[in-house]
Design an enzyme around this catalytic site. Structure first.
Site, mmCIF file in Angstrom:
data_model
loop_
_atom_site.group_PDB
_atom_site.id
_atom_site.type_symbol
_atom_site.label_atom_id
_atom_site.label_comp_id
_atom_site.label_asym_id
_atom_site.label_seq_id
_atom_site.Cartn_x
_atom_site.Cartn_y
_atom_site.Cartn_z
ATOM 1 N N LYS A 38 9.270 0.155 2.985
ATOM 2 C CA LYS A 38 9.164 1.445 3.414
ATOM 3 C C LYS A 38 9.135 1.672 5.102
ATOM 4 C CE LYS A 38 4.611 -1.055 5.581
ATOM 5 N NZ LYS A 38 3.277 -1.187 6.136
ATOM 6 N N ALA A 51 37.282 48.682 -4.186
ATOM 7 C CA ALA A 51 35.803 48.161 -4.726
ATOM 8 C C ALA A 51 36.105 47.652 -7.026
ATOM 9 C CB ALA A 51 34.691 49.591 -5.406
ATOM 10 N N LYS A 82 29.466 28.404 2.340
ATOM 11 C CA LYS A 82 30.378 27.405 2.565
ATOM 12 C C LYS A 82 31.683 26.925 3.106
ATOM 13 C CE LYS A 82 32.032 25.284 -0.282
ATOM 14 N NZ LYS A 82 32.880 23.919 -0.920
ATOM 15 N N ARG A 95 0.737 -1.621 0.306
ATOM 16 C CA ARG A 95 -0.206 -0.121 -0.044
ATOM 17 C C ARG A 95 0.696 1.248 0.154
ATOM 18 N NH1 ARG A 95 -3.693 -1.639 5.018
ATOM 19 N NH2 ARG A 95 -1.835 -3.168 5.446
HETATM 20 C C1 UD1 Z 1 -2.475 -5.670 12.059
HETATM 21 C C2 UD1 Z 1 -2.975 -5.733 12.325
HETATM 22 C C3 UD1 Z 1 -4.113 -5.625 12.802
HETATM 23 C C4 UD1 Z 1 -3.840 -4.198 13.593
HETATM 24 C C5 UD1 Z 1 -2.901 -3.323 12.663
HETATM 25 C C6 UD1 Z 1 -2.688 -2.248 13.694
HETATM 26 C C7 UD1 Z 1 -3.524 -8.740 11.508
HETATM 27 C C8 UD1 Z 1 -3.825 -9.800 11.106
HETATM 28 N N1 UD1 Z 1 -3.577 -7.310 11.378
HETATM 29 O O1 UD1 Z 1 -2.846 -5.117 10.209
HETATM 30 O O2 UD1 Z 1 -5.444 -5.906 13.850
HETATM 31 O O3 UD1 Z 1 -5.044 -3.696 13.737
HETATM 32 O O4 UD1 Z 1 -2.125 -4.275 12.046
HETATM 33 O O5 UD1 Z 1 -1.570 -1.654 13.260
HETATM 34 O O6 UD1 Z 1 -2.162 -8.709 12.115
HETATM 35 N N2 UD1 Z 1 3.957 -9.114 8.280
HETATM 36 C C9 UD1 Z 1 4.705 -9.876 8.169
HETATM 37 N N3 UD1 Z 1 4.914 -11.189 7.395
HETATM 38 C C10 UD1 Z 1 3.611 -11.304 7.081
HETATM 39 C C11 UD1 Z 1 2.811 -10.069 6.864
HETATM 40 C C12 UD1 Z 1 3.348 -9.179 7.399
HETATM 41 O O7 UD1 Z 1 6.280 -10.050 8.339
HETATM 42 O O8 UD1 Z 1 3.252 -12.385 6.408
HETATM 43 C C13 UD1 Z 1 4.631 -7.778 9.402
HETATM 44 C C14 UD1 Z 1 4.222 -6.813 8.012
HETATM 45 O O9 UD1 Z 1 5.537 -6.304 7.705
HETATM 46 C C15 UD1 Z 1 3.691 -5.754 9.184
HETATM 47 C C16 UD1 Z 1 2.924 -6.269 9.750
HETATM 48 O O10 UD1 Z 1 3.386 -7.632 9.786
HETATM 49 O O11 UD1 Z 1 5.077 -4.570 9.698
HETATM 50 C C17 UD1 Z 1 1.310 -5.867 10.015
HETATM 51 O O12 UD1 Z 1 1.714 -6.445 8.546
HETATM 52 P P1 UD1 Z 1 0.410 -5.592 7.776
HETATM 53 O O13 UD1 Z 1 -0.564 -5.994 6.521
HETATM 54 O O14 UD1 Z 1 0.677 -4.332 8.311
HETATM 55 O O15 UD1 Z 1 -0.765 -5.701 9.351
HETATM 56 P P2 UD1 Z 1 -2.387 -4.406 9.306
HETATM 57 O O16 UD1 Z 1 -3.290 -4.658 7.385
HETATM 58 O O17 UD1 Z 1 -1.900 -3.238 8.942
HETATM 59 CA CA CA Z 2 -0.008 -2.210 9.346
#
Ligand code: UD1
Ligand code: CA
Length: 462
Positions: free
Chosen positions: A20, A423, A349, A13
């Site tokens: 990010k 000057a 600088k 996203r």
């Molecule tokens: C997640 C939570 C949500 C919470 C929100 C808070 C879950 C299912 N949902 O949603 O309940 O309100 O965070 O910010 O946990 N990641 C991995 N491996 C994967 C998938 C994700 O390491 O296979 C890591 C991502 O890099 C990220 C974090 O887990 O840093 C959360 O994943 P993200 O996709 O951002 O979850 P959200 O939809 O924000």
């Molecule tokens: Ca997130």
């Protein structure tokens, strides 16, 4: 206590070539900010789960964080399973956070840990009240306990009305056997076809294990950065936080909403910040200064009682009681002593300017050393660059030297103490005898009545 950070996701996203976690947030990466906070908790280990752009992120890990790889991003629950492979079990418990929530205060996470322990709970979940809960997991609660967490995409209309959300920080005090069972129980049977970490909560409840909620009253802390809009919000939140702290320490902001302030900036009492200023990196500003309107100040030191108007100052130091601007450009390694005056349309600088010297108008000063009580006339240029050799050379100007307007000092060149430069002079040779006058221009010629004669010859009346 140990910590697992889940940051293997693709950050789809965010729509960027760069992960990010490596994007900048007030002069540090998002990752660095999270790790700063986590190390404040004094964990014995920080275990990172990386996948997408693992190499680039690993290069930024400088404090002994360990890494395990999640090759396929099957969900945060799956990521946790992989993270656990890098840890030996700690009966004290461990904290799990996501790699995209950089605004937590370490005290908040410490309170989550403490409250989980106090309740004798197996899982502690940090929650908050979201003004707009869209995109967050919703908390299904019963008093101080969490029954389950429903993701936005799986929630029904009624559940979407819930505004208490999952902040994305958990304290787990499960035994290795419980963890194995709980994680094995996760199923990718949801709208995202992922192994949800959040499903551990429902499983724990079924097993009769306590899952407690710890409420964080400040939603700003829990902001997850999934999009550019959320990155902008994070900039704003950190800036506002710092401005509030500085206000409480005695700094005046004429229009705080127009100021962007990095959290690493320090400003002493009775300094006034005028509208539209941007403070980047680590800057320190003394007391009784006036900064702005319209300044960009990055990683610089500014002494007490200095005024800077409509100017840019980058990686420079400015003494006390100086005046800079309007429209000055102080580039890296500019060092101004006390009571120096830099005026409008002046670029400097890599130069040192000593006590009480002045560069008041329209000048370029590069690679120069200017001693005390010097005045540099309007339009003076240090020609520091040799376009053939590509070398930059030094201009040295002694005490009380006065350089007349529109002079060029061709470096390397030296002017002894007390010299005057007429000057319009182009100084190409060193002037080593003190108090000399240097004149380098054609003597003036006056041709009387030349204009009248010329016009007559051309037959012009006027
Ligand atoms: C997640 C939570 C949500 C919470 C929100 C808070 C879950 C299912 N949902 O949603 O309940 O309100 O965070 O910010 O946990 N990641 C991995 N491996 C994967 C998938 C994700 O390491 O296979 C890591 C991502 O890099 C990220 C974090 O887990 O840093 C959360 O994943 P993200 O996709 O951002 O979850 P959200 O939809 O924000
Ligand atoms: Ca997130």
């Amino acid at each position: 206590m140990k910590i697992i950070v889940l940051a293997a996701g693709k950050s789809t996203r965010f729509k960027s070539k760069k992960h990010k976690a490596l994007h900048e947030l007030h002069g540090k990466t998002i990752l660095e900010r999270i790790l700063d906070t986590l190390w404040e908790l004094k964990p014995t280990q920080i275990q990172m789960v990386l996948g997408h752009q693992l190499e680039q992120i690993s290069q930024e890990l400088k404090r002994g964080e360990t890494v395990t790889e999640q090759k396929e991003q099957l969900g945060a629950g799956h990521a946790l399973q992989i993270g656990l492979k890098g840890l030996t079990h700690d009966p004290d418990g461990f904290l799990v956070v996501y790699g995209d929530t950089p605004l937590f205060r370490s005290q908040t996470l410490a309170a989550l840990i403490q409250s989980t322990k106090q309740h004798g709970a197996s899982i502690g979940v940090l929650t908050a009240q979201a003004p707009n809960p869209f995109g967050y997991g919703r908390i299904i609660k019963e008093g101080e306990f969490v029954k389950s967490i429903i993701e936005e995409k799986d929630a029904n209309a009624e559940q979407r009305q819930i505004t208490e959300i999952n902040a994305g920080a958990y304290y787990l005090r499960l035994t290795p056997e419980e963890l194995d069972e709980g994680l094995a129980n996760l199923k990718p049977q949801n709208s995202q076809k992922e192994y949800y970490l959040t499903d551990l909560v429902e499983w724990a409840n079924q097993k009769g294990l306590k899952v407690v909620r710890h409420f964080c009253p400040d939603f700003d802390e829990v902001l997850g950065i999934n999009t550019r809009a959320e990155l902008a919000q994070a900039y704003q939140i950190l800036s506002e936080r710092r401005i509030k702290e500085l206000q409480s320490e005695g700094v005046t902001f004429i229009n705080p909403a127009s100021t962007t302030m990095s959290p690493q900036t320090t400003i002493a009492a009775d300094t006034v910040i005028y509208p539209n200023c941007y403070f980047a990196g680590q800057t320190s500003i003394g007391s009784d200064c006036q900064i702005g309107p319209n300044c960009y100040i990055e990683s610089s030191m500014i002494g007490a009682g200095t005024t800077i108007r409509q100017s840019q100052v980058v990686k420079s130091s400015i003494g006390q009681g100086c005046w800079v601007g309007p429209f000055a450009n102080l580039r890296p390694d500019t060092k101004l002593s006390d009571e120096v005056h830099i005026g409008d349309f002046v670029e400097i600088k890599n130069s040192k300017i000593a006590f009480r010297s002045k560069v008041p108008h329209l000048s370029y000063i590069g690679d120069a050393q200017i001693a005390e009580d010097v005045n540099i006339g309007a339009g003076t240029i240090t020609a520091n660059y040799n376009a053939i050799s590509g070398e930059k050379s030094l201009t040295q100007i002694g005490r009380e030297v006065k350089v007349g307007s529109n002079s060029v000092l061709v470096a390397p060149v030296q002017l002894a103490d007390g010299c005057f430069v007429a000057a319009g002079t182009v100084v190409t040779e060193d002037v080593l005898s003190e108090n000399s006058l240097v004149v380098g221009r054609f003597p003036q010629e006056v041709k009387q009545d030349w204009v009248t004669q010329k016009k007559k010859k051309l037959g012009k009346k006027k």
